[in-house]
Motif scaffolding. Structure first.
Motif, PDB file in Angstrom:
ATOM      1  N   UNK A 327      32.262  46.111  44.296  1.00 62.61           N
ATOM      2  CA  UNK A 327      33.371  45.237  44.681  1.00 62.61           C
ATOM      3  C   UNK A 327      34.640  45.779  44.035  1.00 62.61           C
ATOM      4  N   UNK A 328      35.582  46.237  44.857  1.00 58.83           N
ATOM      5  CA  UNK A 328      36.815  46.824  44.346  1.00 58.83           C
ATOM      6  C   UNK A 328      37.971  45.821  44.438  1.00 58.83           C
ATOM      7  N   UNK A 329      39.009  46.089  43.638  1.00 56.10           N
ATOM      8  CA  UNK A 329      40.280  45.352  43.653  1.00 56.10           C
ATOM      9  C   UNK A 329      40.107  43.859  43.362  1.00 56.10           C
ATOM     10  N   UNK A 330      39.142  43.533  42.510  1.00 60.69           N
ATOM     11  CA  UNK A 330      38.989  42.142  42.106  1.00 60.69           C
ATOM     12  C   UNK A 330      40.240  41.640  41.393  1.00 60.69           C
ATOM     13  N   UNK A 331      40.920  42.534  40.697  1.00 64.33           N
ATOM     14  CA  UNK A 331      42.126  42.161  39.955  1.00 64.33           C
ATOM     15  C   UNK A 331      43.253  41.655  40.847  1.00 64.33           C
ATOM     16  N   UNK A 332      43.231  42.030  42.125  1.00 65.31           N
ATOM     17  CA  UNK A 332      44.281  41.575  43.046  1.00 65.31           C
ATOM     18  C   UNK A 332      44.283  40.052  43.163  1.00 65.31           C
ATOM     19  N   UNK A 333      43.123  39.434  42.979  1.00 62.92           N
ATOM     20  CA  UNK A 333      43.009  37.984  43.155  1.00 62.92           C
ATOM     21  C   UNK A 333      43.339  37.201  41.885  1.00 62.92           C
ATOM     22  N   UNK A 334      43.794  37.894  40.840  1.00 61.41           N
ATOM     23  CA  UNK A 334      44.092  37.231  39.559  1.00 61.41           C
ATOM     24  C   UNK A 334      45.072  36.065  39.679  1.00 61.41           C
ATOM     25  N   UNK A 335      45.976  36.153  40.640  1.00 62.29           N
ATOM     26  CA  UNK A 335      47.088  35.187  40.690  1.00 62.29           C
ATOM     27  C   UNK A 335      46.765  33.925  41.485  1.00 62.29           C
ATOM     28  N   UNK A 336      45.573  33.850  42.061  1.00 63.36           N
ATOM     29  CA  UNK A 336      45.254  32.711  42.934  1.00 63.36           C
ATOM     30  C   UNK A 336      44.472  31.640  42.172  1.00 63.36           C
ATOM     31  N   UNK A 337      44.946  30.392  42.301  1.00 62.77           N
ATOM     32  CA  UNK A 337      44.237  29.258  41.692  1.00 62.77           C
ATOM     33  C   UNK A 337      42.992  28.894  42.496  1.00 62.77           C
ATOM     34  N   UNK A 378      42.757  40.416  34.715  1.00 62.04           N
ATOM     35  CA  UNK A 378      41.518  41.080  34.298  1.00 62.04           C
ATOM     36  C   UNK A 378      41.691  42.594  34.220  1.00 62.04           C
ATOM     37  N   UNK A 379      42.884  43.097  34.575  1.00 59.43           N
ATOM     38  CA  UNK A 379      43.157  44.516  34.405  1.00 59.43           C
ATOM     39  C   UNK A 379      43.087  44.834  32.913  1.00 59.43           C
ATOM     40  N   UNK A 380      42.338  45.825  32.573  1.00 57.89           N
ATOM     41  CA  UNK A 380      42.159  46.156  31.165  1.00 57.89           C
ATOM     42  C   UNK A 380      40.828  45.689  30.607  1.00 57.89           C
ATOM     43  N   UNK A 381      40.137  44.809  31.345  1.00 59.05           N
ATOM     44  CA  UNK A 381      38.801  44.398  30.924  1.00 59.05           C
ATOM     45  C   UNK A 381      37.870  45.607  31.006  1.00 59.05           C
ATOM     46  N   UNK A 382      37.069  45.805  29.972  1.00 60.75           N
ATOM     47  CA  UNK A 382      36.211  46.994  29.923  1.00 60.75           C
ATOM     48  C   UNK A 382      34.726  46.683  29.972  1.00 60.75           C
ATOM     49  N   UNK A 383      34.354  45.404  29.932  1.00 54.64           N
ATOM     50  CA  UNK A 383      32.954  45.018  30.001  1.00 54.64           C
ATOM     51  C   UNK A 383      32.787  43.828  30.927  1.00 54.64           C
ATOM     52  N   UNK A 384      31.685  43.806  31.650  1.00 56.68           N
ATOM     53  CA  UNK A 384      31.444  42.707  32.587  1.00 56.68           C
ATOM     54  C   UNK A 384      31.395  41.365  31.879  1.00 56.68           C
ATOM     55  N   UNK A 385      30.849  41.350  30.684  1.00 58.72           N
ATOM     56  CA  UNK A 385      30.702  40.078  29.976  1.00 58.72           C
ATOM     57  C   UNK A 385      32.048  39.493  29.557  1.00 58.72           C
ATOM     58  N   UNK A 386      33.098  40.318  29.632  1.00 56.03           N
ATOM     59  CA  UNK A 386      34.435  39.837  29.280  1.00 56.03           C
ATOM     60  C   UNK A 386      35.179  39.239  30.468  1.00 56.03           C
ATOM     61  N   UNK A 388      36.316  36.531  33.210  1.00 61.52           N
ATOM     62  CA  UNK A 388      36.352  35.072  33.198  1.00 61.52           C
ATOM     63  C   UNK A 388      35.162  34.504  33.981  1.00 61.52           C
ATOM     64  N   UNK A 389      34.607  33.376  33.541  1.00 56.83           N
ATOM     65  CA  UNK A 389      33.454  32.787  34.243  1.00 56.83           C
ATOM     66  C   UNK A 389      33.711  32.553  35.731  1.00 56.83           C
ATOM     67  N   UNK A 390      34.932  32.192  36.095  1.00 60.19           N
ATOM     68  CA  UNK A 390      35.213  31.924  37.510  1.00 60.19           C
ATOM     69  C   UNK A 390      35.243  33.218  38.325  1.00 60.19           C
ATOM     70  N   UNK A 391      35.627  34.322  37.688  1.00 57.44           N
ATOM     71  CA  UNK A 391      35.554  35.623  38.373  1.00 57.44           C
ATOM     72  C   UNK A 391      34.093  36.012  38.581  1.00 57.44           C
ATOM     73  N   UNK A 392      33.271  35.729  37.592  1.00 56.73           N
ATOM     74  CA  UNK A 392      31.835  35.996  37.716  1.00 56.73           C
ATOM     75  C   UNK A 392      31.234  35.141  38.829  1.00 56.73           C
ATOM     76  N   UNK A 393      31.676  33.877  38.907  1.00 52.93           N
ATOM     77  CA  UNK A 393      31.173  32.989  39.962  1.00 52.93           C
ATOM     78  C   UNK A 393      31.574  33.502  41.341  1.00 52.93           C
ATOM     79  N   UNK A 394      32.781  34.058  41.456  1.00 54.69           N
ATOM     80  CA  UNK A 394      33.235  34.630  42.725  1.00 54.69           C
ATOM     81  C   UNK A 394      32.342  35.799  43.122  1.00 54.69           C
TER      82      UNK A 394
END
Length: 420
Positions: A327-337, A378-386, A388-394
């Motif tokens: 899954x690419x470009x997950x960071x693009x969705x950072x700004x959406x509530x 989430x840009x700059x995150x280097x591990x999956x466990x880091x 956010x829980x809602x990104x993991x849920x997505x």
């Protein structure tokens, strides 16, 4: 070691180049198995930003053999220019090989491609105008010219003269200028001379790699929704970008392919025409397009953008049996509530998660569920466990609806911005 096929699971432009570039750092062989220079694979690594059209995305590993397989169609002059651009950037292209069984894109294919789009008018397909479709048409119609034919200049010139007689008649019929057979032949032969001994029978190379249990990557172009047989015909490419096509287009026995990575964006994009159920319009589309820099790597055209379409991605999974998703470009969705997510379509008053045929798909309406956004960078995150829980849920919802686990996650354009 497994042979890995990297396949687009949407409409193309999913980030296959990035994933190939990442995995190619530990690969021995990287093979482009279909398509031509209509591809636009963007790679960002320590060398800079590159938009590759013909050259496999493994070219940045100097130890990897990079192959344009027999399933490709090749514009030799374009290839020479692309190689020269890479060399000027300090990238060695010494390990590139071109299958002598690949078919040539000739200048008349480019002219006919653009003529066809022009004559279709409002019903145009949205091709790149690179001659890819007409080259594959000639291949199927047994009028194609294979790369090996440049080795006999006299015979090659005769082929060019014979084929061009028919093509020129078509061009002139529609008011376009005819091509000169001598100039056409001279141009192709000059490019072939520059490539020299890079033009080879690639089957022994591939066979030898498999015998040594080498690490082989198969790089596809475009995506399942543009597949000639299973995509939104006629708004499709002229080859098969599925894992099954990788076997034929690379010269790999099917049972050797044991890993198939389906690449998806965290949302949807498309270049070209045809139904695109989750497409956004107006300001909402502009905001997503600009945030994600969604412009075609080959044409520069603004890409159509929309929310994630699980029906399309699941369709791709059914055809490819993905062992995992990237899954690419997950960071693009950072700004959406809140993030709309299409898990099914409504068609004639009924819900379906099956992909209908093209004319029926034009009537389909996306059925959205709303997932919570994570509203943090989430840009700059280097591990999956880091994450956010809602990104993991997505991501979990993508895996659940598509039917394949998420193996890699892109959180930025760079090679290193990939979570494994």
């Amino acid at each position: 070691m497994p042979v890995t096929a990297i396949v687009g699971a949407q409409w193309g432009d999913e980030g296959k180049g990035k994933i190939t570039d990442l995995l190619a750092q530990e690969a021995d062989v990287v093979i482009r198995f279909q398509g031509g220079n209509n591809a636009g694979h963007t790679v960002v690594n320590q060398h800079g930003t590159f938009k590759l059209h013909l050259v496999p995305s493994g070219i940045f590993n100097p130890d990897a053999l990079c192959v344009l397989g027999p399933g490709c169609v090749v514009d030799l002059a374009f290839l020479c220019r692309e190689l020269a651009d890479l060399e000027r950037s300090g990238i060695s292209t010494a390990n590139l090989r071109v299958s002598d069984r690949a078919h040539l894109i000739m200048p008349w294919h480019i002219a006919l491609d653009r003529l066809d789009e022009r004559e279709r008018g409002r019903k145009k397909l949205g091709t790149t105008g690179m001659g890819v479709g007409p080259a594959y048409s000639d291949k199927v119609g047994r009028h194609g010219i294979q790369v090996y034919e440049v080795r006999d200049p006299k015979s090659f010139r005769a082929r060019v003269k014979r084929e061009l007689a028919t093509k020129n008649a078509i061009l002139e019929r529609f008011g376009d200028a005819p091509l000169d057979d001598e100039k056409v032949a001279d141009g192709v032969l000059a490019a072939a001379a520059k490539l020299g001994d890079r033009i080879v029978d690639t089957l022994p190379l591939v066979e030898s790699a498999l015998a040594k249990d080498a690490r082989v990557l198969l790089e596809g172009q475009l995506g399942a929704m543009r597949d000639l047989d299973w995509g939104i015909y006629p708004y499709v490419t002229s080859s098969n970008p599925l894992a099954g096509g990788a076997s034929v287009g690379a010269g790999i026995p099917p049972r050797k392919i044991t890993r198939v990575i389906g690449v998806v964006k965290a949302y949807s994009t498309a270049v070209g025409e045809g139904p695109f159920p989750t497409e956004l319009r107006g300001e909402e589309a502009t905001a997503l397009r600009e945030r994600a820099h969604e412009y075609g790597a080959t044409t520069g055209r603004p890409r159509r953008v929309g929310w994630f379409d699980a029906v399309a991605a699941r369709h791709a999974h059914r055809l490819n049996a993905f062992t995992e998703l990237a899954v690419t470009k997950l960071d693009v969705l950072d700004v959406y509530d809140r993030i709309p997510f299409c898990a099914s379509y409504e068609l004639d008053g009924k819900r379906t998660s099956d992909m209908p045929t093209t004319l029926v798909l034009e009537r389909a309406r996306p059925c959205y569920e709303t997932l919570e956004g994570w509203s943090t960078a989430i840009t700059g995150v280097t591990e999956r466990r880091a994450l956010p829980p809602k990104a993991v849920a997505y991501l979990d919802r993508i895996a659940e609806t598509v039917g394949a686990p998420v193996g890699m996650i892109g959180v930025g354009p760079e090679r290193a911005a990939t979570l494994l």
